[in-house]
Design a protein around this motif. Sequence first.
Motif, PDB file in Angstrom:
ATOM      1  N   VAL A  98       5.777 108.760  12.749  1.00  0.00           N
ATOM      2  CA  VAL A  98       5.175 107.450  12.472  1.00  0.00           C
ATOM      3  C   VAL A  98       5.704 106.900  11.149  1.00  0.00           C
ATOM      4  CG1 VAL A  98       3.022 106.207  12.042  1.00  0.00           C
ATOM      5  CG2 VAL A  98       3.108 107.991  13.800  1.00  0.00           C
ATOM      6  N   ILE A  99       5.656 107.713  10.110  1.00  0.00           N
ATOM      7  CA  ILE A  99       6.157 107.314   8.795  1.00  0.00           C
ATOM      8  C   ILE A  99       7.595 107.799   8.608  1.00  0.00           C
ATOM      9  CG2 ILE A  99       5.827 107.521   6.299  1.00  0.00           C
ATOM     10  CD1 ILE A  99       3.675 105.824   7.696  1.00  0.00           C
ATOM     11  N   TYR A 100       7.893 108.998   9.091  1.00  0.00           N
ATOM     12  CA  TYR A 100       9.251 109.512   9.001  1.00  0.00           C
ATOM     13  C   TYR A 100       9.595 110.349  10.226  1.00  0.00           C
ATOM     14  CZ  TYR A 100       6.817 113.643   7.116  1.00  0.00           C
ATOM     15  OH  TYR A 100       5.970 114.691   6.927  1.00  0.00           O
ATOM     16  N   ARG A 131       5.428 116.858   3.272  1.00  0.00           N
ATOM     17  CA  ARG A 131       6.717 116.848   2.586  1.00  0.00           C
ATOM     18  C   ARG A 131       6.849 115.544   1.813  1.00  0.00           C
ATOM     19  NH1 ARG A 131      10.379 116.369   7.959  1.00  0.00           N
ATOM     20  NH2 ARG A 131       8.697 117.567   8.835  1.00  0.00           N
ATOM     21  N   PRO A 132       7.789 115.518   0.879  1.00  0.00           N
ATOM     22  CA  PRO A 132       7.975 114.283   0.113  1.00  0.00           C
ATOM     23  C   PRO A 132       8.442 113.141   1.012  1.00  0.00           C
ATOM     24  CG  PRO A 132       9.262 116.114  -0.807  1.00  0.00           C
ATOM     25  CD  PRO A 132       8.667 116.582   0.483  1.00  0.00           C
ATOM     26  N   GLY A 133       8.249 111.925   0.545  1.00  0.00           N
ATOM     27  CA  GLY A 133       8.775 110.795   1.295  1.00  0.00           C
ATOM     28  C   GLY A 133       7.919 109.557   1.206  1.00  0.00           C
ATOM     29  N   ILE A 134       6.638 109.710   1.073  1.00  0.00           N
ATOM     30  CA  ILE A 134       5.747 108.559   0.980  1.00  0.00           C
ATOM     31  C   ILE A 134       4.882 108.765  -0.255  1.00  0.00           C
ATOM     32  CG2 ILE A 134       3.882 109.452   2.426  1.00  0.00           C
ATOM     33  CD1 ILE A 134       5.151 105.940   2.878  1.00  0.00           C
ATOM     34  N   HIS A 135       4.610 107.712  -0.983  1.00  0.00           N
ATOM     35  CA  HIS A 135       3.760 107.837  -2.153  1.00  0.00           C
ATOM     36  C   HIS A 135       2.309 107.949  -1.694  1.00  0.00           C
ATOM     37  CE1 HIS A 135       7.021 107.082  -4.908  1.00  0.00           C
ATOM     38  NE2 HIS A 135       7.399 106.067  -4.140  1.00  0.00           N
ATOM     39  N   ALA A 136       1.708 109.104  -1.975  1.00  0.00           N
ATOM     40  CA  ALA A 136       0.320 109.349  -1.570  1.00  0.00           C
ATOM     41  C   ALA A 136      -0.358 110.237  -2.603  1.00  0.00           C
ATOM     42  CB  ALA A 136       0.270 110.014  -0.203  1.00  0.00           C
ATOM     43  N   LYS A 137      -1.621 109.954  -2.841  1.00  0.00           N
ATOM     44  CA  LYS A 137      -2.416 110.816  -3.698  1.00  0.00           C
ATOM     45  C   LYS A 137      -2.855 112.022  -2.875  1.00  0.00           C
ATOM     46  CE  LYS A 137      -4.780 107.060  -4.631  1.00  0.00           C
ATOM     47  NZ  LYS A 137      -5.962 106.274  -4.903  1.00  0.00           N
ATOM     48  N   PRO A 138      -3.081 113.155  -3.518  1.00  0.00           N
ATOM     49  CA  PRO A 138      -3.508 114.340  -2.761  1.00  0.00           C
ATOM     50  C   PRO A 138      -4.737 114.100  -1.896  1.00  0.00           C
ATOM     51  CG  PRO A 138      -2.920 114.978  -4.987  1.00  0.00           C
ATOM     52  CD  PRO A 138      -2.879 113.463  -4.937  1.00  0.00           C
ATOM     53  N   ASP A 139      -5.681 113.284  -2.370  1.00  0.00           N
ATOM     54  CA  ASP A 139      -6.899 113.058  -1.581  1.00  0.00           C
ATOM     55  C   ASP A 139      -6.674 112.087  -0.415  1.00  0.00           C
ATOM     56  OD1 ASP A 139      -6.658 110.806  -3.187  1.00  0.00           O
ATOM     57  OD2 ASP A 139      -8.787 110.695  -3.646  1.00  0.00           O
TER      58      ASP A 139
END
Length: 97
Positions: A16-18, A49-57
Amino acid sequence: MLAEKYDVFLLDLDGVIYVGNEILPGSSEAVSRLRKMGKQVYFLTNDPRPGIHAKPDECITAGWATANYLTQNSITCVHAVGTEGLKVLISWGLRQL
């Protein structure tokens, strides 16, 4: 517009995102637009995995869901077979009891 109908969006990452290690065209912009609209965005994944800016929560993983389930059901003794990350999350959940 679909985004106006909902307050919270649950987005699967893989497919969906990657796909693989490649962010799909427009997905990062779509997430940014949802956030600018004040929508809550959560990412569902079995393979963070890395790739989208997201906070842990904002990330919901199988490990997090398992730890949450164990905590809510007062399960205190388990043997986890899986990745080290899964074991760490489950151990964290058990310490919350």
